[in-house]
Design an enzyme around this catalytic site. Structure first.
Site, short mmCIF file in Angstrom:
data_model
loop_
_atom_site.label_atom_id
_atom_site.label_comp_id
_atom_site.label_asym_id
_atom_site.label_seq_id
_atom_site.Cartn_x
_atom_site.Cartn_y
_atom_site.Cartn_z
N PRO A 88 5.21 -1.47 -0.18
CA PRO A 88 6.09 -0.31 -0.02
C PRO A 88 7.15 -0.22 -1.12
O PRO A 88 7.62 0.84 -1.47
CB PRO A 88 6.76 -0.53 1.33
N GLU A 115 3.08 -7.70 8.30
CA GLU A 115 4.35 -7.60 7.56
C GLU A 115 4.14 -7.79 6.06
O GLU A 115 5.10 -7.79 5.30
CB GLU A 115 5.34 -8.64 8.08
N ASP A 167 -6.81 18.88 -16.76
CA ASP A 167 -5.87 17.82 -16.43
C ASP A 167 -4.87 17.55 -17.54
O ASP A 167 -3.95 16.78 -17.35
CB ASP A 167 -6.65 16.53 -16.13
C1 LIG Z 1 7.46 -2.97 8.98
N1 LIG Z 1 6.69 -3.46 7.83
C2 LIG Z 1 7.49 -3.28 6.62
C3 LIG Z 1 6.78 -3.78 5.41
C4 LIG Z 1 5.39 -3.12 5.28
C5 LIG Z 1 4.59 -3.27 6.56
C6 LIG Z 1 3.28 -2.53 6.50
N2 LIG Z 1 2.49 -2.95 5.33
C7 LIG Z 1 1.85 -4.14 5.27
C8 LIG Z 1 1.23 -4.22 4.04
C9 LIG Z 1 1.49 -3.03 3.34
C10 LIG Z 1 1.14 -2.55 2.07
C11 LIG Z 1 1.62 -1.31 1.64
C12 LIG Z 1 2.43 -0.56 2.47
C13 LIG Z 1 3.01 0.72 2.00
N3 LIG Z 1 3.83 1.45 2.77
N4 LIG Z 1 4.26 2.51 2.06
C14 LIG Z 1 3.74 2.49 0.84
N5 LIG Z 1 3.96 3.41 -0.15
C15 LIG Z 1 2.92 1.36 0.76
C16 LIG Z 1 2.17 1.05 -0.41
N6 LIG Z 1 1.58 0.88 -1.37
C17 LIG Z 1 2.77 -1.01 3.76
C18 LIG Z 1 2.31 -2.24 4.17
C19 LIG Z 1 5.38 -2.77 7.72
#
Ligand SMILES: CN1CCC[C@H](Cn2ccc3ccc(-c4n[nH]c(N)c4C#N)cc32)C1
Length: 238
Positions: A88, A115, A167
């Protein structure tokens, strides 16, 4: 190009890799995409891929061992892949990065879940990438977004080179021009005359003007950025 994807939810990729432009590119052999279940690289009876976080806290963390085993197995032969981890808070994915990644002969995308991955996995990673400032439930959808944007740039994948030629706008991050198709009038809404004229030069300049105008209105920072890089022609600046 070859892409290896590591995930605990391989089924999420089934439709993506079978349908549309990407499905055709894979079935025709223009690109190779292999999806690997991290669980297949565990050694215990229960095929455990996650564990509770050290230091406490909510959720589970993907263990390093199965991911390292997968990496070692998949990189025993051939060219070392350029490794992406979807996160994220990674570097924001954009068209510029898509163009850069499309030139790599081999990519590996590690998809986190729960997580996230154990921090030591990042010693395998060349780039942590995010597709936007919002939190998803895992890294698989971001991996599909990245693959879609990258694979469409591989020569031969987009059947109509014209789409790729158009593009040249989006490759500079400019927003697209309006698209119309038949009928010429629908519920009182008419297609712009210039598009019915058959005058290709006029159509091209109308489309470029629409793209620049929309970008200036909605994303002025893109125009400023292109100006600074000298990527706007004199007539585009007028
Ligand atoms: C509560 N937790 C917080 C940390 C992240 C957890 C979920 N998660 C686990 C692995 C993972 C990989 C990517 C993403 C992700 N989210 N938004 C984006 N732009 C991403 C991208 N690329 C999310 C993810 C949930």
């Amino acid at each position: 190009m070859r892409i290896d994807v590591l995930t605990v939810l391989p089924g999420l990729f089934d439709c993506f890799l079978k349908e549309g432009v990407i499905g055709k590119a894979i079935s025709s052999g223009k690109v190779e995409v292999k999806v690997h279940n991290i669980r297949d690289f565990t050694t215990d009876k229960h095929r455990v891929v996650d564990d509770v976080p050290y230091g406490g806290g909510p959720g589970m963390v993907l263990k390093p061992e199965p991911i390292f085993r997968a990496y070692d197995e998949l990189t025993k032969e051939g060219e070392k892949p350029y490794v992406l981890l979807t996160e994220p808070w990674g570097e924001k994915f954009n068209q510029e990065m898509a163009v850069e990644l499309s030139k790599k002969p081999r990519l590996m995308i590690i998809c986190g879940r729960y997580e996230g991955v154990d921090e030591r996995v990042k010693s395998l990673v060349d780039r942590e990438v995010s597709i936007g400032d919002y939190v998803l439930t895992g890294g698989e959808l971001p991996a599909m977004v990245i693959m879609d944007a990258v694979l469409r740039l591989i020569p031969g994948v987009l059947g109509n080179l014209e789409s790729l030629r158009a593009d040249s706008f989006s490759d500079r991050g400019l927003l697209g021009y309006p698209n119309y198709t038949r009928p010429a009038e629908f519920r009182g809404m008419k297609v712009p005359e210039v598009l019915l004229s058959g005058h290709h030069k006029k159509i091209e300049s109308w489309r470029k003007e629409q793209s620049l105008r929309k970008t200036l209105e909605r994303r002025p920072e893109i125009i400023e950025n292109l100006k600074r890089k000298g990527l706007l022609t004199k007539e585009e600046l007028e």
